[in-house]
Scaffold this motif. Structure first.
Motif, PDB file in Angstrom:
ATOM      1  N   ARG A  10       0.895  -1.180  -0.009  1.00 47.20           N
ATOM      2  CA  ARG A  10       0.014  -0.064  -0.073  1.00 47.20           C
ATOM      3  C   ARG A  10       0.757   1.197  -0.155  1.00 47.20           C
ATOM      4  O   ARG A  10       0.602   2.228  -0.711  1.00 47.20           O
ATOM      5  CB  ARG A  10      -0.886   0.142   1.060  1.00 47.20           C
ATOM      6  CG  ARG A  10      -2.138   0.975   0.868  1.00 47.20           C
ATOM      7  CD  ARG A  10      -3.023   0.604   2.154  1.00 47.20           C
ATOM      8  NE  ARG A  10      -2.441   1.305   3.482  1.00 47.20           N
ATOM      9  CZ  ARG A  10      -2.351   0.749   4.747  1.00 47.20           C
ATOM     10  NH1 ARG A  10      -2.586  -0.705   4.546  1.00 47.20           N
ATOM     11  NH2 ARG A  10      -1.923   0.995   5.688  1.00 47.20           N
ATOM     12  N   ILE A  11       1.860   1.181   0.873  1.00 44.77           N
ATOM     13  CA  ILE A  11       2.628   2.320   0.747  1.00 44.77           C
ATOM     14  C   ILE A  11       3.289   2.422  -0.431  1.00 44.77           C
ATOM     15  O   ILE A  11       3.560   3.748  -0.879  1.00 44.77           O
ATOM     16  CB  ILE A  11       3.631   2.288   2.206  1.00 44.77           C
ATOM     17  CG1 ILE A  11       3.162   2.385   3.434  1.00 44.77           C
ATOM     18  CG2 ILE A  11       4.924   3.471   2.055  1.00 44.77           C
ATOM     19  CD1 ILE A  11       4.001   2.171   4.629  1.00 44.77           C
ATOM     20  N   HIS A  14       1.808   4.418  -3.303  1.00 41.30           N
ATOM     21  CA  HIS A  14       1.623   6.024  -3.298  1.00 41.30           C
ATOM     22  C   HIS A  14       2.284   6.577  -4.358  1.00 41.30           C
ATOM     23  O   HIS A  14       3.113   6.015  -5.085  1.00 41.30           O
ATOM     24  CB  HIS A  14       2.060   6.428  -2.134  1.00 41.30           C
ATOM     25  CG  HIS A  14       1.000   6.413  -1.000  1.00 41.30           C
ATOM     26  ND1 HIS A  14       0.247   7.513  -0.753  1.00 41.30           N
ATOM     27  CD2 HIS A  14       0.668   5.417  -0.056  1.00 41.30           C
ATOM     28  CE1 HIS A  14      -0.919   7.266   0.317  1.00 41.30           C
ATOM     29  NE2 HIS A  14      -0.452   6.026   0.675  1.00 41.30           N
ATOM     30  N   LYS A  15       1.696   7.799  -4.835  1.00 42.05           N
ATOM     31  CA  LYS A  15       2.444   8.356  -5.855  1.00 42.05           C
ATOM     32  C   LYS A  15       3.893   9.031  -5.536  1.00 42.05           C
ATOM     33  O   LYS A  15       3.994   9.476  -4.595  1.00 42.05           O
ATOM     34  CB  LYS A  15       1.473   9.708  -6.180  1.00 42.05           C
ATOM     35  CG  LYS A  15       2.021  10.553  -7.310  1.00 42.05           C
ATOM     36  CD  LYS A  15       0.856  11.460  -7.844  1.00 42.05           C
ATOM     37  CE  LYS A  15       1.393  12.241  -8.925  1.00 42.05           C
ATOM     38  NZ  LYS A  15       1.188  13.655  -9.030  1.00 42.05           N
ATOM     39  N   VAL A  17       6.441   7.328  -4.831  1.00 41.33           N
ATOM     40  CA  VAL A  17       7.135   6.422  -3.896  1.00 41.33           C
ATOM     41  C   VAL A  17       7.991   5.763  -4.838  1.00 41.33           C
ATOM     42  O   VAL A  17       7.759   4.867  -5.762  1.00 41.33           O
ATOM     43  CB  VAL A  17       6.443   5.517  -3.096  1.00 41.33           C
ATOM     44  CG1 VAL A  17       7.460   4.701  -2.310  1.00 41.33           C
ATOM     45  CG2 VAL A  17       5.419   6.483  -2.210  1.00 41.33           C
TER      46      VAL A  17
END
Lengths: 96, 892
Positions: A10-11, A14-15, A17
């Motif tokens: 999920r982390i 993110h945009k 990353v």
């Protein structure tokens, strides 16, 4: 999938990353999305920096503690979330 | 009377040993010395002078003989002599003896051997005389005896004690003995017997209490022993106090220490185990929220943007911002040539500032060339080196066998230039020896850096330099090279090299050693400048006969091995398939271009003198040993004379029919231009964007997009004759027109027409070449048909990209690609729709055929009637027909 994997995924999604890694208290990486050499380098350096930052906060006010560390550089931002046993490091490129 | 010195007597030479005698003070009272000490008290030695000897007839050698060395002398004679001569007489010392002598005659013996010290002696006693006389007789007897009885039995005679004769020794003993001088004192002490051995009791007693209990010798200063030192000799030496000390210290010296380590890592199982552990899960749960908040913050907005700064452009502009025109800086023309020339190719010197190189060719058509061929042969075809400092005299002139239509500097070594001739030859120059000459012009050009616009008359030309023609180093072989004009030449990048079949290998030499050329004979050739290892050794004699051309001395021998025998490595023919007509390439663009020119450091320059230049030491690459590079893009773009853009591959493949290696067929071919394509150029910012200019329009392509150009401009009023990307702005390119105008296109501003247009010269522009010298100075070189080279300065707006221009232009291209895709999609959809429509039409047609003929007539009639009705209504509406007339029509 395990909860750990889910959270990390999920982390990572993110945009902006670039990479995520989980490092233990001694700086040895446990989980990572980057290649080995980069991971090892980040883990070692950031682990030391976190310890330093933590000791700084504690020195100033012994009742205080480090909760989050964000390092912003020209190219990207490194976020370190420390804990007693582990360290979560996320590298994000904030500029669009 | 002076005492007679005994020395006068002793003046007689006495040979032999002389014993030192006590000096006799010649006193008359003194007793004459006798030989008592020698045991003969009767002998008194004497010295007799010659006079005395004469008087007494006792001359040494006459009167005395060995047997009779004595003489008897009467006493009275001696007394007479004594009376006559007194003290002088020789007998004076023994006067007393003579007076006491009892007898009358004295015996004088000549002491030849000086037994008693002097040469004569007198025997002072009668007995002595007798003894002597007897002794001599006895001696004589003994000698006689000896002759008769040599061996005599020794008889032991026990010693007879003789009376002791005192010789005075008892006196000495007496003197030496110790005698008591005083009488000895005797004491007798007695004690009672019982008191011996009794215990002793000692008692203390103060010494001072009892009188006379002690005796002391007190010390007293005796004046005899106190000496006052009135004078003292003191010696002083000034000596520095020096002390030698030493310590042992611990020497800490820097030591290189290193440890080799590798980072600690967990093994896979451990990682798994830890990953599953609860602690990690909890940790992540706790931490992920804050991390996500932080991530989202960044996504929303960039906190650290300085809005003010982003509003404005970058640093303050240098000069006028409103000025968008290219400013004329300088122009060069070759005034010395007799015939009219045009500039065919322009290149800036890659390393030296202010040096631009131009190739010129005569401005004649083919027919005219043939016509004037005689005159042309006498004219040298040149490549000129112009420097900013001297607009009249070119710095260097490179000579070539024929007109050069294209040339390029070697990226690894700016002293090597390769050019393509009109007759199909490749010419190589090596100007290493002249490098200092052109480098010295740098000094003059450097002064221009500060003021960008300096009137030309203020520039000082560098004296009157004799421009010399520099002969070419090597030319390619005429028979095996190109047969027509070489239109484009490129150096292959030094990262790879290719072999005969077009396979790519890594390049072990760090220099560019291969060229690619394309020419109007429809071939593209790859050349290698290294000497080839010939498989069959050619006979040396034959070679000598052929190559009897003498090479002038000043030509460097770098490429001597190539001269006149240079053959291409491989040749690709662009054939159009079955037809005989082939594509005629005008320009090519490879995917890997060497964009960076090697700039030699000043330090390297010094070492280069000792090192051998790599180009002088070329060796043929052994393709067998080199590593082949996989995934190398061997495709390239070619622009042809017919206005087509071909995307083809240089790698050869095996033809299935013949089994030979054949060039591949072109991958794609587009005809977009109406005239010959004279510019095929990749963008300096994007490696896959290509600009092609030809005929009346411009096209931009993206490599990989096969459907067509990204952008194709509409036909312009005037023909486009030259084109070039801008070096600093990704969306800008310059197009030169045939009427001397230059169009500046800005893709971010307008894409249907140029952003600005500017007149440069009166004639066709043949070549455009921009160059960046510094962030503030950018020039563009524009060559025209009349042989003049214009140097213009690019203004700030055209040279500086706006913020994010690269990404904007990239975005534009992406949009165009998407547009193309969309168009493709639409096309396919359209086609589909068309097909469907056709099918429907077909179906409909089929349906109408089934209708019968009566039905058709009835339908027709009904249609006619409805038409009449319509006509009536229309006419009434128009007011043309009256109502009665309409009934009339109805009846009909």
């Amino acid at each position: 999938m395990t909860e750990v994997e889910e959270t990390l995924k999920r982390i990572q999604s993110h945009k902006g990353v670039i990479g995520t890694m989980v490092v233990n208290a001694e700086g040895i990486p446990i989980r990572t999305t980057l290649d080995n050499s980069t991971t090892v380098q980040y883990a070692g350096l950031l682990h030391q920096l976190t310890i330093k930052a933590k000791s700084t906060i504690r020195d100033i006010d012994p009742q205080n503690d480090l909760t989050f560390l964000r390092i912003r550089s020209k190219k990207h931002e490194i976020m370190v979330a420390p804990d007693k046993e582990y360290l979560l490091i996320v590298i994000q490129n904030p500029c669009e | 009377m002076a005492p007679k010195s005994p020395q006068s007597r002793r003046k007689k030479p006495t040979p032999g040993k002389k014993k030192r005698k006590p000096v006799l003070p010649a006193n008359e009272e003194e007793e004459p010395v006798n030989m008592e000490s020698m045991g003969h008290p009767e002998i008194y030695p004497l010295v007799l002078t010659t006079k005395t000897q004469e008087i007494f007839n006792c001359r040494i050698d006459e009167d005395f003989t060995d047997e009779m060395p004595y003489k008897i002398i009467k006493k009275e004679d001696i007394f007479e002599d004594l009376r006559n001569r007194a003290a002088v007489s020789d007998f004076h010392p023994v006067k007393k003896v003579i007076q006491e002598y009892p007898g009358n005659e004295l015996l004088l013996v000549y002491d030849k051997d000086f037994k008693y010290g002097l040469n004569f002696y007198i025997i002072g006693t009668e007995e002595g005389k007798e003894n002597y006389l007897n002794a001599s007789e006895v001696q004589e007897d003994q000698e006689e005896y000896k002759e008769f009885i040599p061996e005599e039995i020794y008889t032991y005679i026990p010693p007879v004690s003789k009376p002791w004769v005192s010789l005075g020794s008892e006196k000495e003993i007496e003197e030496e003995s110790v005698k008591k001088s005083t009488k000895q004192v005797t004491y007798m002490i007695s004690r009672k017997r019982s008191e011996f051995g009794a215990p002793i009791t000692f008692r203390d007693q103060n010494a001072s209490s009892v009188k006379d209990a002690y005796i002391e010798c007190t010390a007293y200063p005796d004046k005899n022993f106190t000496l006052k030192q009135l004078e003292k000799n003191v010696g002083m030496q000034a000596v520095p106090q020096v002390q030698d000390t030493s310590t042992q210290t611990k020497w800490t010296y820097p030591k290189n220490a290193s440890t080799q380590y590798y980072a600690r890592e967990f093994s896979e199982e451990e990682k798994e185990r830890l990953g599953q552990s609860k602690s990690l899960t909890d940790f992540l749960n706790n931490v992920s929220t804050s991390v996500e908040i932080a991530l989202q913050q960044n996504e929303i907005t960039n906190l650290f943007i300085d809005d003010w700064k982003s509003l404005a452009e970058e640093e303050g502009t240098f000069g006028d911002k409103t000025n968008t025109h290219l400013k004329e800086y300088q122009s060069f023309t070759d005034l010395h040539s007799q015939m009219e020339k045009m500039i065919t190719c322009v290149s800036w010197h890659p390393t030296i500032y202010g040096l631009i190189v131009v190739s010129v060719a005569v401005r004649l058509s083919f027919e005219e060339r043939v016509h004037f061929s005689g005159r042309l042969l006498l004219q040298p075809s040149l490549i000129l080196f112009w420097s900013f400092s001297d607009p009249i005299h070119p710095q260097l002139m490179l000579e070539s066998p024929d007109d050069i239509f294209c040339f390029k500097f070697c990226p690894s070594d700016p002293n090597i230039i390769a050019g393509g001739c009109i007759n199909g030859q490749i010419v190589l120059w090596d100007i290493t020896t002249y490098a200092d000459r052109i480098e010295s012009t740098k000094a003059d050009g450097g002064g221009n850096k500060k003021t960008t616009l300096k009137p030309m008359f203020l520039l000082e030309p560098d004296g009157n330099k004799e421009a010399t023609y520099i002969r070419h180093c090597a030319v390619s072989s005429i028979e095996s090279g190109h047969r027509s004009v070489i239109t484009d030449i490129h150096w292959l990048a030094d990262t790879f090299e290719i072999n005969r079949f077009g396979s790519v290998f890594e390049n072990r030499n760090e220099i560019c050693c291969q060229l690619v050329t394309c020419s109007a004979d429809c071939t593209i050739c790859f050349w290698d400048i290294r000497p080839l290892k010939t498989l069959t050794p050619t006979l040396p004699t034959e070679k000598k006969k052929e190559e009897s051309i003498e090479i002038p001395f000043d030509v460097p021998s770098t490429f001597l091995h190539l001269d006149l025998s240079w053959k291409p490595l491989t040749r690709i023919k662009l054939s159009k398939g079955e037809t005989n007509l082939d594509h005629c390439p005008t320009k090519i663009s490879l995917s890997e271009e060497q964009l960076l020119y090697k700039i030699s450091d000043k330090l390297l320059d010094q070492t280069k003198v000792t090192e051998v230049n790599l180009y002088h030491n070329l060796e043929a690459g052994l393709a067998n040993l080199l590593k082949p590079i996989d995934d190398f893009c061997t495709k390239f773009f070619v622009g042809t004379e017919e206005g087509e853009v071909i995307y083809t591959d240089w790698k050869m493949e095996k033809d299935p029919d013949t089994g030979r290696m054949m060039a591949k067929k072109p991958k794609s071919l587009y005809s977009v231009h109406d005239g010959p394509v004279h510019t095929v150029q990749r963008s300096p910012f994007y490696n896959d964007i290509i600009l092609t200019v030809g005929g009346w329009n411009v096209a931009i392509w993206k490599e990989g997009v096969m459907s067509g150009p990204l952008l194709q401009t509409c036909c312009a009023a005037k023909r486009y004759t030259a084109g070039h990307w801008s070096l600093t702005r990704p969306g800008v390119f310059y197009i030169g027109r045939e009427d001397g105008y230059i169009d500046v296109w800005d893709l971010l501003e307008k894409t249907h027409e140029p952003a600005q247009s500017q007149n440069i010269c009166i004639t066709m522009i043949t070549y455009i070449e921009p160059w960046t010298f510094s962030a503030k100075q950018q020039f563009i070189a524009i060559a025209d048909y009349y042989g003049t080279l214009h140097i213009l300065e690019i203004p700030w707006t055209l040279s500086h990209p706006s913020t994010n221009e690269v990404s904007s232009v990239n975005y534009y291209f992406e949009r165009e690609v998407k547009h193309l895709e969309y168009v493709e999609q639409r096309r396919s959809i359209r086609e589909q729709e068309k097909k469907e429509m056709e099918l429907e039409m077909e179906k409909r047609k089929h349906k109408t055929h089934h209708k019968s003929k009566e039905q058709m007539e009835a339908e027709l009639k009904m249609d006619y009637e409805s038409y009449l009705e319509l006509e009536k209504i229309t006419l009434i509406g128009l007011g043309l027909a009256k109502a009665s007339e309409t009934s009339h029509m109805e009846m009909m």
